[in-house]
Design an enzyme around this catalytic site. Structure first.
Site, PDB file in Angstrom:
ATOM      1  N   ASP A  69      19.042  52.723 -70.073  1.00  0.00           N
ATOM      2  CA  ASP A  69      19.993  51.796 -69.473  1.00  0.00           C
ATOM      3  C   ASP A  69      20.737  52.470 -68.315  1.00  0.00           C
ATOM      4  O   ASP A  69      21.447  53.456 -68.509  1.00  0.00           O
ATOM      5  CB  ASP A  69      20.980  51.351 -70.563  1.00  0.00           C
ATOM      6  CG  ASP A  69      21.881  50.249 -70.067  1.00  0.00           C
ATOM      7  OD1 ASP A  69      21.356  49.315 -69.439  1.00  0.00           O
ATOM      8  OD2 ASP A  69      23.093  50.332 -70.285  1.00  0.00           O
ATOM      9  N   THR A 102      21.232  46.840 -63.926  1.00  0.00           N
ATOM     10  CA  THR A 102      22.040  47.952 -63.415  1.00  0.00           C
ATOM     11  C   THR A 102      21.181  48.967 -62.651  1.00  0.00           C
ATOM     12  O   THR A 102      21.585  49.457 -61.605  1.00  0.00           O
ATOM     13  CB  THR A 102      22.790  48.663 -64.556  1.00  0.00           C
ATOM     14  OG1 THR A 102      21.866  49.060 -65.560  1.00  0.00           O
ATOM     15  CG2 THR A 102      23.815  47.748 -65.179  1.00  0.00           C
ATOM     16  N   THR A 103      19.997  49.258 -63.197  1.00  0.00           N
ATOM     17  CA  THR A 103      19.127  50.218 -62.510  1.00  0.00           C
ATOM     18  C   THR A 103      18.705  49.648 -61.160  1.00  0.00           C
ATOM     19  O   THR A 103      18.758  50.337 -60.132  1.00  0.00           O
ATOM     20  CB  THR A 103      17.886  50.526 -63.365  1.00  0.00           C
ATOM     21  OG1 THR A 103      18.307  50.809 -64.694  1.00  0.00           O
ATOM     22  CG2 THR A 103      17.130  51.712 -62.828  1.00  0.00           C
ATOM     23  N   ASP A 398      22.268  43.753 -73.098  1.00  0.00           N
ATOM     24  CA  ASP A 398      21.648  43.351 -71.825  1.00  0.00           C
ATOM     25  C   ASP A 398      21.037  41.959 -71.943  1.00  0.00           C
ATOM     26  O   ASP A 398      21.182  41.122 -71.057  1.00  0.00           O
ATOM     27  CB  ASP A 398      20.532  44.333 -71.426  1.00  0.00           C
ATOM     28  CG  ASP A 398      21.086  45.609 -70.816  1.00  0.00           C
ATOM     29  OD1 ASP A 398      22.315  45.797 -70.871  1.00  0.00           O
ATOM     30  OD2 ASP A 398      20.289  46.405 -70.287  1.00  0.00           O
TER      31      ASP A 398
HETATM   32  P1  ADP Z   1      17.528  47.060 -64.901  1.00  0.00           P
HETATM   33  O1  ADP Z   1      18.566  48.011 -65.389  1.00  0.00           O
HETATM   34  O2  ADP Z   1      17.593  46.913 -63.407  1.00  0.00           O
HETATM   35  O3  ADP Z   1      17.503  45.771 -65.615  1.00  0.00           O
HETATM   36  P2  ADP Z   1      14.994  47.552 -66.171  1.00  0.00           P
HETATM   37  O4  ADP Z   1      14.497  48.874 -66.617  1.00  0.00           O
HETATM   38  O5  ADP Z   1      15.415  46.576 -67.195  1.00  0.00           O
HETATM   39  O6  ADP Z   1      16.161  47.819 -65.144  1.00  0.00           O
HETATM   40  O7  ADP Z   1      13.857  46.913 -65.255  1.00  0.00           O
HETATM   41  C1  ADP Z   1      14.000  45.673 -64.635  1.00  0.00           C
HETATM   42  C2  ADP Z   1      12.798  45.374 -63.792  1.00  0.00           C
HETATM   43  O8  ADP Z   1      11.610  45.376 -64.578  1.00  0.00           O
HETATM   44  C3  ADP Z   1      12.893  43.996 -63.162  1.00  0.00           C
HETATM   45  O9  ADP Z   1      12.477  44.047 -61.819  1.00  0.00           O
HETATM   46  C4  ADP Z   1      11.939  43.176 -64.005  1.00  0.00           C
HETATM   47  O10 ADP Z   1      11.404  42.066 -63.306  1.00  0.00           O
HETATM   48  C5  ADP Z   1      10.890  44.195 -64.322  1.00  0.00           C
HETATM   49  N1  ADP Z   1      10.097  43.819 -65.516  1.00  0.00           N
HETATM   50  C6  ADP Z   1      10.548  43.530 -66.744  1.00  0.00           C
HETATM   51  N2  ADP Z   1       9.528  43.228 -67.576  1.00  0.00           N
HETATM   52  C7  ADP Z   1       8.402  43.330 -66.852  1.00  0.00           C
HETATM   53  C8  ADP Z   1       7.012  43.143 -67.134  1.00  0.00           C
HETATM   54  N3  ADP Z   1       6.590  42.798 -68.351  1.00  0.00           N
HETATM   55  N4  ADP Z   1       6.137  43.354 -66.138  1.00  0.00           N
HETATM   56  C9  ADP Z   1       6.557  43.734 -64.919  1.00  0.00           C
HETATM   57  N5  ADP Z   1       7.841  43.924 -64.587  1.00  0.00           N
HETATM   58  C10 ADP Z   1       8.763  43.716 -65.530  1.00  0.00           C
HETATM   59 MG    MG Z   2      17.011  45.305 -67.538  1.00  0.00          MG
END
Ligand code: ADP
Ligand code: MG
Length: 551
Positions: A69, A102-103, A398
C-alpha cells in the site's frame, strides 16, 4: 554555499541569515528537489498493480510492516527531505479523498517532474512548464469525464469488480471474491440517498481485526462488534431482543471524594460502611433495571458488586467500551449515551435483535447483531497472523474506499492503464493546437501519464516498449477500454477482464500529482535552518538509503 547568504556593503560581507543556514538556488535547488521527488516515486513504483511486489519496513524498534500500500509505505519510511514530504502529502490526500490509488498518484507526480526536468534541460522556463501542465491537467480531467461510464447501487457485479480490482495484488488475492462480497454488502448497508445522490460515510463501516483464522472467515456483521467480553461469568452470554443501555458513567462508588476522613473504629462501623456502599451500587443497578434494559454497554468501569447485582437481574454487561464504539453503538442501535444514571429512561435504550458473546481467535468479543438501524456495520477482518491481518485490513479499507467513491460520484472507468493511455492519446492531439514550448509541456504531460501502463507492464514482467506500442495502436483504433492484461501478457479489453475503477481514483490522482509537481517546480530557492541540514549540506535525495535516486 553559506556565501550566498550575504549581502555586500563596500566589499564588507553582511550576513542576513543566521550562520549555518543553508541555501540552494536556481537549477541546483530544482535538480535537488526533483531528485527527491523522483526518489519517493521510485520507492513505491515496483508495488504498482496486481503483479507489484510488497515491501517490508522495519522501524527503529524492530517492528515490521509488510505491505503493498503506497501511503502506508511512505508513512512508515519517516521521510525527512521537505520535497519528499510533499510527495507523501500527495499519497495522503489521495488516501483521504478516495482511499485508493495512492501509488498511482505518487508515481504520476514523480513522472511529471521527470518530464519537467527534461524540459528544464532544454532551457524551457518553469512557468511555461507549469502553464502547460495546468492545461494538460484540465484537459485530462475533461477527457476522463467523457470516457467514464455510469454506475448505480443495483450494479452489484460491477461493484464487486471494483472491489476486486482494488484488492488485486495485495497478498489477500486468493480470498478476494469473498472479501469483495463482504465489502460491497457493507457499503450497500451504509449507503443512503440524499435527494438523487448516494451518500456514504465510510466511518459507518467499522473494521475490527482478529488474527487466528483465514481471510475467508472475514465477516460482515450488521451491527457492531466490540472487542470486550461479558464482564461477569454468571451473566447471560446471549440476549435476544436486546434493549441496550449506553452509559458513559461508572457503576462504581467513587473513593471518598470529599476531604472528610472516615474513621472506622469498630467492626460494626466497617459493616455499616460496606452496607452503605453495597446499597449505593444496588441502587445504581436498580436504575438500569428500571429503564427496562437487558444489556448494558458501559464506557467506564463496573464494580464487582454491581456486576453481581446485574448478573442476578439477568443483564448482560460489558465495561470499558471505547468511546468511538459507544458512538457507533448509539448510531446503530438508536440508543442515547447517558452520562447521569438518574436520566436513564426506557426511550434512551437502543435495540438489537441479538447481543451475544463469542470467542474469536481465542478471545471473547461482544456482537451486537441486527441493530435497529443498521447504518453502522462492522467488518470483522480475519487472517492467519497479525501481519497478514494488517495487510488484509488495508486492502479492505482500500476496497471500501473504491466502492464508495464509485457510488458517490456514480462513475467508473476501466483500469489496467487504459484510461491513462486514452487520455495521453487525446491530449497529444489537443497539444497540437498550442504553439511551441507550451505544446512541448502539454505533450510531456501526456507522456507522463503513460508511466502507469508502462509500470504495470514492467511489474508484470512484460516488455514495456512493445506493450506501450500495442496500447497506442489499440487506442488509435478507438478501443478506449483496452489495457494490459498482466496475467495473459496481452493487451485486451480491461472492462471484459473485470478491471474496473472509480472515476475519482483517476481524477484525484491527476489533480494531486499535477498540483504537487507544479508546486515543486515553482521553488527555485531553498533556505534551510541549520538543524535541518544534518551536518553540512542538503541530503542529495533526502531519503534514507537514497540509492533509488535519479534513474
Ligand atoms: P494504487 O495504490 O495506485 O491503487 P495498486 O497497486 O492498487 O496501486 O495498482 C493500481 C493499478 O493496477 C491501477 O492502474 C489498476 O487499473 C491496475 N490493476 C488492478 N488490477 C489489475 C488487473 N487485474 N490487470 C491489470 N491491471 C490491474
Ligand atoms: Mg489500489
Amino acid at each position: 554555499m553559506a556565501n550566498a547568504m550575504m549581502g555586500n556593503l563596500g566589499g564588507q560581507p553582511i550576513l542576513i541569515l543566521p550562520e549555518g543556514t543553508l541555501r540552494q538556488m536556481g537549477k541546483d535547488a530544482q535538480r535537488n528537489n526533483i531528485a527527491a521527488a523522483k526518489g519517493v516515486a521510485d520507492a513505491v513504483k515496483t508495488t504498482l498493480g496486481p503483479k507489484g511486489m510488497d515491501k517490508m519496513l522495519v522501524d527503529s524498534i524492530g517492528d515490521i510492516v509488510i505491505t503493498n500500500d503506497g501511503v502506508t509505505i511512505l508513512e512508515e519510511m519517516e521521510i525527512e527531505h521537505p520535497v519528499a514530504k510533499m510527495m507523501v502529502e500527495v499519497a495522503k490526500t489521495q488516501n483521504e479523498e478516495v482511499g485508493d490509488g495512492t501509488t498511482t498518484s505518487v508515481v504520476l507526480a514523480g513522472e511529471l517532474l521527470k518530464k519537467a526536468e527534461e524540459l528544464l534541460e532544454q532551457d524551457i522556463h518553469p512557468t511555461v512548464i507549469t502553464r502547460g501542465f495546468k492545461i494538460g491537467k484540465d484537459e485530462a480531467l475533461k477527457i476522463l469525464e467523457e470516457i467514464a461510464r455510469p454506475i448505480s447501487l443495483g450494479d452489484t457485479d460491477t461493484l464487486k469488480m471494483i472491489a476486486l480490482t482494488s484488492m488485486s495484488g495485495k497478498s489477500v488475492e486468493r480470498a478476494s471474491p469473498h472479501l469483495a462480497d463482504v465489502v460491497v454488502s457493507a457499503v450497500k448497508e451504509v449507503a443512503r440517498m440524499e435527494g438523487s445522490k448516494i451518500v456514504i460515510d465510510t466511518d459507518d463501516i467499522k473494521r475490527e481485526k482478529k488474527h487466528g483464522g483465514s481471510a475467508e472467515d472475514t465477516e460482515l456483521i450488521k451491527g457492531i462488534v466490540v472487542d470486550k467480553e461479558v464482564v461477569h461469568p454468571s451473566m447471560p452470554k446471549k440476549i435476544d431482543d436486546a434493549k441496550i443501555a449506553l452509559l458513559d458513567v461508572a457503576l462504581e462508588v467513587k473513593e471518598t471524594e470529599t476531604d472528610a476522613e472516615i474513621r472506622i473504629t469498630s467492626p460494626e462501623q466497617m459493616q455499616a460502611f460496606l452496607e452503605t456502599e453495597q446499597k449505593m451500587l444496588k441502587d445504581m443497578v436498580e436504575k438500569v433495571v428500571a429503564s427496562g434494559a437487558n444489556v448494558l454497554m458501559c464506557q467506564k468501569g463496573i464494580d464487582d458488586v454491581a456486576q453481581h447485582y446485574l448478573a442476578k437481574k439477568g443483564i448482560l454487561a460489558t465495561r470499558r467500551v471505547k468511546k468511538s464504539d459507544m458512538e457507533l453503538l448509539a448510531k446503530a442501535t438508536g440508543g442515547k449515551i447517558i452520562s447521569n444514571l438518574d436520566d436513564l429512561q426506557s426511550n434512551d435504550l437502543g435495540f438489537a435483535k441479538l447481543v451475544e458473546e463469542k470467542k474469536i481467535g481465542g478471545e471473547a468479543m461482544t456482537f451486537i447483531r441486527e441493530a435497529k438501524n443498521p447504518k453502522a456495520v462492522t467488518i470483522l477482518v480475519r487472517g492467519s497472523t497479525e501481519h497478514v491481518v494488517d495487510e488484509i485490513d488495508r486492502s479492505v479499507e482500500d476496497a471500501v474506499g473504491a466502492v464508495s467513491s464509485a457510488l458517490e460520484i456514480g462513475k467508473i472507468v476501466a483500469g489496467a492503464g487504459s484510461p491513462e493511455e486514452e487520455v495521453a492519446m487525446r491530449l497529444r492531439k489537443i497539444a497540437e493546437k498550442y504553439s511551441g514550448r507550451e505544446q512541448l509541456a502539454i505533450k510531456a504531460f501526456a507522456e507522463a501519464l503513460e508511466v502507469i501502463p508502462r509500470t504495470l507492464a514492467e511489474n508484470g514482467g512484460l516488455d514495456p516498449i512493445d506493450t506501450l506500442v500495442e496500447m497506442r495502436v489499440a487506442h488509435d483504433q478507438g478501443k478506449i477500454t483496452w489495457g494490459i492484461n498482466v496475467f495473459s501478457g496481452k493487451v485486451d479489453d480491461a472492462l471484459a477482464d473485470g478491471v474496473v475503477e472509480p472515476l475519482k481514483v483517476k481524477t484525484q490522482a491527476i489533480k494531486s500529482a499535477a498540483e504537487a509537481a507544479e508546486m515543486i517546480l515553482r521553488i527555485d530557492d531553498v533556505i534551510s535552518a541549520n538543524k535541518l541540514s544534518r551536518g553540512g549540506g542538503m541530503p542529495p535525495g533526502g531519503m534514507p538509503g537514497g540509492e533509488d535516486m535519479g534513474e
